[in-house]
Design a protein around this motif. Structure first.
Motif, PDB file in Angstrom:
ATOM      1  N   VAL A  94       0.841  -1.195   0.000  1.00 39.34           N
ATOM      2  CA  VAL A  94       0.000   0.000   0.000  1.00 39.34           C
ATOM      3  C   VAL A  94       0.881   1.252   0.000  1.00 39.34           C
ATOM      4  CG1 VAL A  94      -1.687   1.314   1.363  1.00 39.34           C
ATOM      5  CG2 VAL A  94      -2.013  -1.139   0.994  1.00 39.34           C
ATOM      6  N   ARG A  95       1.935   1.232   0.796  1.00 40.70           N
ATOM      7  CA  ARG A  95       2.866   2.370   0.816  1.00 40.70           C
ATOM      8  C   ARG A  95       3.517   2.564  -0.545  1.00 40.70           C
ATOM      9  NH1 ARG A  95       6.120   1.551   6.496  1.00 40.70           N
ATOM     10  NH2 ARG A  95       4.714   2.774   7.802  1.00 40.70           N
ATOM     11  N   ARG A  96       3.954   1.472  -1.136  1.00 41.03           N
ATOM     12  CA  ARG A  96       4.584   1.562  -2.461  1.00 41.03           C
ATOM     13  C   ARG A  96       3.614   2.153  -3.476  1.00 41.03           C
ATOM     14  NH1 ARG A  96       5.228  -2.041  -7.068  1.00 41.03           N
ATOM     15  NH2 ARG A  96       7.112  -1.431  -8.191  1.00 41.03           N
ATOM     16  N   GLY A  97       2.336   1.866  -3.311  1.00 47.61           N
ATOM     17  CA  GLY A  97       1.310   2.409  -4.191  1.00 47.61           C
ATOM     18  C   GLY A  97       0.926   3.842  -3.868  1.00 47.61           C
ATOM     19  N   GLY A  98       1.524   4.409  -2.815  1.00 45.62           N
ATOM     20  CA  GLY A  98       1.270   5.802  -2.462  1.00 45.62           C
ATOM     21  C   GLY A  98      -0.066   6.044  -1.783  1.00 45.62           C
ATOM     22  N   LEU A  99      -0.667   4.994  -1.236  1.00 44.61           N
ATOM     23  CA  LEU A  99      -1.974   5.120  -0.585  1.00 44.61           C
ATOM     24  C   LEU A  99      -1.818   5.165   0.934  1.00 44.61           C
ATOM     25  CD1 LEU A  99      -3.932   2.465  -2.692  1.00 44.61           C
ATOM     26  CD2 LEU A  99      -3.928   4.957  -2.980  1.00 44.61           C
ATOM     27  N   PRO A 100      -2.785   5.744   1.637  1.00 42.60           N
ATOM     28  CA  PRO A 100      -2.741   5.722   3.108  1.00 42.60           C
ATOM     29  C   PRO A 100      -3.000   4.300   3.612  1.00 42.60           C
ATOM     30  CG  PRO A 100      -4.777   6.753   2.347  1.00 42.60           C
ATOM     31  CD  PRO A 100      -3.947   6.485   1.119  1.00 42.60           C
ATOM     32  N   VAL A 101      -2.327   3.957   4.688  1.00 41.30           N
ATOM     33  CA  VAL A 101      -2.462   2.613   5.267  1.00 41.30           C
ATOM     34  C   VAL A 101      -3.483   2.667   6.402  1.00 41.30           C
ATOM     35  CG1 VAL A 101      -1.265   0.709   6.396  1.00 41.30           C
ATOM     36  CG2 VAL A 101      -0.049   2.107   4.702  1.00 41.30           C
ATOM     37  N   PRO A 102      -4.552   1.868   6.321  1.00 36.70           N
ATOM     38  CA  PRO A 102      -5.524   1.841   7.418  1.00 36.70           C
ATOM     39  C   PRO A 102      -4.860   1.399   8.735  1.00 36.70           C
ATOM     40  CG  PRO A 102      -6.429   0.780   5.467  1.00 36.70           C
ATOM     41  CD  PRO A 102      -4.963   1.020   5.203  1.00 36.70           C
ATOM     42  N   PRO A 103      -5.183   2.058   9.850  1.00 40.13           N
ATOM     43  CA  PRO A 103      -4.572   1.717  11.140  1.00 40.13           C
ATOM     44  C   PRO A 103      -4.712   0.236  11.516  1.00 40.13           C
ATOM     45  CG  PRO A 103      -5.787   3.763  11.321  1.00 40.13           C
ATOM     46  CD  PRO A 103      -6.088   3.211   9.960  1.00 40.13           C
ATOM     47  N   LYS A 104      -5.810  -0.404  11.125  1.00 39.89           N
ATOM     48  CA  LYS A 104      -5.995  -1.808  11.512  1.00 39.89           C
ATOM     49  C   LYS A 104      -4.908  -2.712  10.927  1.00 39.89           C
ATOM     50  CE  LYS A 104      -9.322  -2.933   7.847  1.00 39.89           C
ATOM     51  NZ  LYS A 104     -10.691  -3.364   7.574  1.00 39.89           N
ATOM     52  N   TYR A 105      -4.300  -2.317   9.813  1.00 40.26           N
ATOM     53  CA  TYR A 105      -3.222  -3.128   9.239  1.00 40.26           C
ATOM     54  C   TYR A 105      -2.032  -3.158  10.197  1.00 40.26           C
ATOM     55  CZ  TYR A 105      -5.625  -2.842   4.660  1.00 40.26           C
ATOM     56  OH  TYR A 105      -6.520  -2.917   3.625  1.00 40.26           O
ATOM     57  N   PHE A 106      -1.750  -2.023  10.831  1.00 33.29           N
ATOM     58  CA  PHE A 106      -0.657  -1.966  11.801  1.00 33.29           C
ATOM     59  C   PHE A 106      -1.018  -2.740  13.063  1.00 33.29           C
ATOM     60  CE2 PHE A 106       0.066   1.869   9.248  1.00 33.29           C
ATOM     61  CZ  PHE A 106       1.424   1.732   8.957  1.00 33.29           C
ATOM     62  N   GLN A 107      -2.258  -2.599  13.521  1.00 30.50           N
ATOM     63  CA  GLN A 107      -2.686  -3.234  14.764  1.00 30.50           C
ATOM     64  C   GLN A 107      -2.597  -4.754  14.687  1.00 30.50           C
ATOM     65  OE1 GLN A 107      -6.533  -1.426  14.927  1.00 30.50           O
ATOM     66  NE2 GLN A 107      -5.734   0.545  15.605  1.00 30.50           N
ATOM     67  N   GLN A 108      -2.913  -5.325  13.554  1.00 30.48           N
ATOM     68  CA  GLN A 108      -2.881  -6.788  13.412  1.00 30.48           C
ATOM     69  C   GLN A 108      -1.487  -7.322  13.105  1.00 30.48           C
ATOM     70  OE1 GLN A 108      -5.562  -8.382  14.747  1.00 30.48           O
ATOM     71  NE2 GLN A 108      -5.986  -9.529  12.884  1.00 30.48           N
ATOM     72  N   SER A 109      -0.569  -6.469  12.699  1.00 32.02           N
ATOM     73  CA  SER A 109       0.744  -6.928  12.247  1.00 32.02           C
ATOM     74  C   SER A 109       1.620  -7.495  13.353  1.00 32.02           C
ATOM     75  CB  SER A 109       1.477  -5.794  11.525  1.00 32.02           C
ATOM     76  OG  SER A 109       0.874  -5.554  10.288  1.00 32.02           O
ATOM     77  N   ASN A 110       1.211  -7.330  14.586  1.00 33.96           N
ATOM     78  CA  ASN A 110       2.018  -7.852  15.696  1.00 33.96           C
ATOM     79  C   ASN A 110       1.639  -9.292  16.060  1.00 33.96           C
ATOM     80  OD1 ASN A 110      -0.445  -7.514  16.911  1.00 33.96           O
ATOM     81  ND2 ASN A 110       0.306  -6.268  18.603  1.00 33.96           N
ATOM     82  N   GLN A 111       0.906  -9.956  15.208  1.00 36.50           N
ATOM     83  CA  GLN A 111       0.424 -11.310  15.507  1.00 36.50           C
ATOM     84  C   GLN A 111       1.356 -12.412  14.995  1.00 36.50           C
ATOM     85  OE1 GLN A 111      -2.255 -11.705  17.539  1.00 36.50           O
ATOM     86  NE2 GLN A 111      -2.112  -9.478  17.650  1.00 36.50           N
TER      87      GLN A 111
END
Length: 182
Positions: A94-111
């Motif tokens: 998503v970052r590479r595509g220049g789009l904003p990253v939804p916060p839930k993507y960060f929240q789940q990434s610690n699993q």
């Protein structure tokens, strides 16, 4: 949710040998989870849909997020699980595509376990197909985004050597048997 210490991500740009490595780990009895993004792209091709990264990245990412989140619950807590890509991959794409990253993507990434294995770009094994139209140069750029994202999220990125599949499996087994944090 299950203990995340047994959830290992194998990441890397397109055509770096991830799926082949996961197939070998699965054949050896490890619980492995296929690359969701490839499945979604295949489904979209079959129905003539546009939810693919090069046409509708935000919708594609959302479907990936939903299905990858389900994979987390399917991991048996008593076994090592290997994932062909993890939720932080979505953030990188998503970052590479220049789009904003939804916060839930960060929240789940610690699993996941904080050790992640990165298959680096490898020109000798790189191929294109219907689900992987990116050039080798794109694969190199994607790999950089992936490494940076994982490191920013606090993961320890272990680069896989450009070895045979069997030797890569041995490398992972050796690393995990000596890694005190896993």
């Amino acid at each position: 949710m299950n203990n995340c210490n047994n959830r290992y991500i194998i990441t890397g740009g397109p055509g770096s040998g991830k799926s082949t490595l996961l197939d070998k780990l699965s054949a050896l009895g490890h619980q492995c989870f296929e690359e969701i993004s490839r499945v979604i792209i295949q489904e979209q091709h079959q129905i003539g849909g546009d939810k693919v990264p090069w046409q509708n990245l935000s919708e594609f990412a959302e479907i990936c997020f939903e299905r990858m989140s389900i994979q987390l619950y399917e991991c048996k807590p008593e076994r090592k699980c290997f994932f062909d890509r993890g939720l932080p991959d979505i953030i990188a794409y998503v970052r590479r595509g220049g789009l904003p990253v939804p916060p839930k993507y960060f929240q789940q990434s610690n699993q996941y376990n904080k050790t992640v294995f990165l298959a680096p770009p490898w020109k000798e094994i790189f191929i294109n197909d219907a689900e992987r139209p990116e050039s080798f140069e794109d694969a190199v750029e994607i790999s950089i985004f992936l490494r940076n994202t994982y490191e920013e999220l606090g993961f320890t990125v272990i680069e896989l050597p450009k070895f045979s599949v069997a030797d890569r499996v041995q490398f992972i087994d050796n690393y995990l048997s000596t890694d005190k944090d896993s």
